[in-house]
Design a protein around this motif. Sequence first.
Motif, mmCIF file in Angstrom:
data_model
loop_
_atom_site.group_PDB
_atom_site.id
_atom_site.type_symbol
_atom_site.label_atom_id
_atom_site.label_comp_id
_atom_site.label_asym_id
_atom_site.label_seq_id
_atom_site.Cartn_x
_atom_site.Cartn_y
_atom_site.Cartn_z
ATOM 1 N N LEU A 9 0.780 -0.982 -0.063
ATOM 2 C CA LEU A 9 -0.057 0.050 -0.163
ATOM 3 C C LEU A 9 0.873 1.201 0.156
ATOM 4 N N ILE A 10 1.899 1.215 0.709
ATOM 5 C CA ILE A 10 2.893 2.385 0.762
ATOM 6 C C ILE A 10 3.404 2.697 -0.572
ATOM 7 N N ARG A 11 3.769 1.626 -1.294
ATOM 8 C CA ARG A 11 4.277 1.687 -2.511
ATOM 9 C C ARG A 11 3.203 2.426 -3.719
ATOM 10 N N GLU A 12 1.940 1.986 -3.273
ATOM 11 C CA GLU A 12 0.850 2.368 -4.458
ATOM 12 C C GLU A 12 0.198 3.630 -3.972
ATOM 13 N N ARG A 13 0.102 4.019 -2.595
ATOM 14 C CA ARG A 13 -0.394 5.123 -2.223
ATOM 15 C C ARG A 13 0.252 6.215 -1.339
ATOM 16 N N ASP A 22 -7.600 -0.585 5.307
ATOM 17 C CA ASP A 22 -6.783 -0.877 3.994
ATOM 18 C C ASP A 22 -5.848 -2.035 4.152
ATOM 19 N N ILE A 23 -5.136 -1.984 5.203
ATOM 20 C CA ILE A 23 -4.102 -2.953 5.631
ATOM 21 C C ILE A 23 -4.535 -4.299 5.704
ATOM 22 N N SER A 24 -5.812 -4.214 6.675
ATOM 23 C CA SER A 24 -6.665 -5.599 6.949
ATOM 24 C C SER A 24 -7.368 -6.134 5.674
ATOM 25 N N GLU A 25 -7.793 -5.236 5.109
ATOM 26 C CA GLU A 25 -8.374 -5.956 3.780
ATOM 27 C C GLU A 25 -7.330 -6.573 2.840
ATOM 28 N N ARG A 72 32.594 -3.954 2.706
ATOM 29 C CA ARG A 72 31.350 -4.964 2.709
ATOM 30 C C ARG A 72 30.382 -4.320 3.445
ATOM 31 N N THR A 73 30.516 -3.631 4.713
ATOM 32 C CA THR A 73 29.464 -3.002 5.497
ATOM 33 C C THR A 73 28.626 -2.074 4.370
ATOM 34 N N LEU A 74 29.341 -1.196 3.658
ATOM 35 C CA LEU A 74 28.775 -0.276 2.828
ATOM 36 C C LEU A 74 27.925 -0.817 1.776
ATOM 37 N N LEU A 75 28.446 -2.041 1.315
ATOM 38 C CA LEU A 75 27.783 -2.597 0.262
ATOM 39 C C LEU A 75 26.577 -3.283 0.637
ATOM 40 N N GLU A 76 26.785 -3.978 1.861
ATOM 41 C CA GLU A 76 25.383 -4.524 2.659
ATOM 42 C C GLU A 76 24.251 -3.434 2.756
ATOM 43 N N TRP A 77 24.785 -2.169 3.230
ATOM 44 C CA TRP A 77 23.712 -1.133 3.536
ATOM 45 C C TRP A 77 23.167 -0.812 2.200
ATOM 46 N N PHE A 78 24.058 -0.394 0.973
ATOM 47 C CA PHE A 78 23.133 -0.038 -0.212
ATOM 48 C C PHE A 78 22.329 -1.153 -0.794
ATOM 49 N N GLN A 79 22.785 -2.323 -0.465
ATOM 50 C CA GLN A 79 21.972 -3.577 -1.264
ATOM 51 C C GLN A 79 20.601 -3.574 -0.320
ATOM 52 N N HIS A 80 20.796 -3.571 0.867
ATOM 53 C CA HIS A 80 19.740 -3.369 1.849
ATOM 54 C C HIS A 80 18.715 -2.216 1.270
ATOM 55 N N ALA A 81 19.265 -1.186 1.038
ATOM 56 C CA ALA A 81 18.238 0.010 0.509
ATOM 57 C C ALA A 81 17.714 -0.362 -0.846
ATOM 58 N N VAL A 82 18.299 -1.150 -1.583
ATOM 59 C CA VAL A 82 17.682 -1.706 -2.824
ATOM 60 C C VAL A 82 16.297 -2.673 -2.286
ATOM 61 N N GLU A 83 16.784 -3.426 -1.768
ATOM 62 C CA GLU A 83 15.821 -4.273 -1.170
ATOM 63 C C GLU A 83 14.520 -3.809 -0.495
ATOM 64 N N HIS A 84 14.631 -2.434 0.498
ATOM 65 C CA HIS A 84 13.633 -2.130 0.981
ATOM 66 C C HIS A 84 13.586 -0.553 0.612
ATOM 67 N N PRO A 85 13.406 -0.112 -0.556
ATOM 68 C CA PRO A 85 13.019 1.175 -1.097
ATOM 69 C C PRO A 85 12.120 2.000 -0.403
ATOM 70 N N GLU A 86 10.973 1.486 -0.080
ATOM 71 C CA GLU A 86 9.928 2.195 0.407
ATOM 72 C C GLU A 86 10.154 2.653 1.830
ATOM 73 N N LEU A 87 10.735 1.588 2.672
ATOM 74 C CA LEU A 87 11.008 2.053 4.189
ATOM 75 C C LEU A 87 12.049 3.165 4.164
#
Length: 186
Positions: A9-13, A22-25, A72-87
């Motif tokens: 829903l965050i992605r959409e609206r 909305d979340i429950s539905e 490696r920490t920086l790489l993990e951080w940016f990859q994590h951001a790619v995995e969770h862009p909405e958050l």
Amino acid sequence: MLRDALLGLIRERGFDTISVQDISERAQLNRSTFYLHYRDKDELLTQIMRDMLLELSRRSHQLGDSPDRLHRTLLEWFQHAVEHPELYHLMLGRSGMRAFSVQLRNILEQLMNLDLERANSPLLIEGVPVPVLNRFLTSAYMGVLEWWLDRRSLHSPEDMARWLGALTSMMGSHPPATSPQSPRGK
């Protein structure tokens, strides 16, 4: 189910227009089931973000004390951001949620401390207290992450980690600037 429903829903609206109904539905659950676990949508979001930050922290701690830990920490951080862009957009975007950016910064400072506390750390700069250096580096990294997110991940996580690592290494190789001596008054 609730997490996936909220993120979809965050992605959409966007977060502000979403209701508990909305979340429950979307999750195909009764509102009463939602309220068994959370007071409101803000509490659900808080829990999702805490889980995400814990995941990031856990990933980084698994890297141990290897020489390429910072990269490696920086790489993990940016990859994590790619995995969770909405958050990340909710935490760090223009209309970000300050409480979560503070939590993220605190986690990054803890991770950075591991690198700075090593006696032979190339990141140490003579005369600069570790807490000052830590806040400076962490703020710089978060600023770059915000810029990267605003541009919709213009460059790859690998490039971002490499560039930040190069900038950080360059910092440690230069002596600190000294302030000019003020002339003595007459």
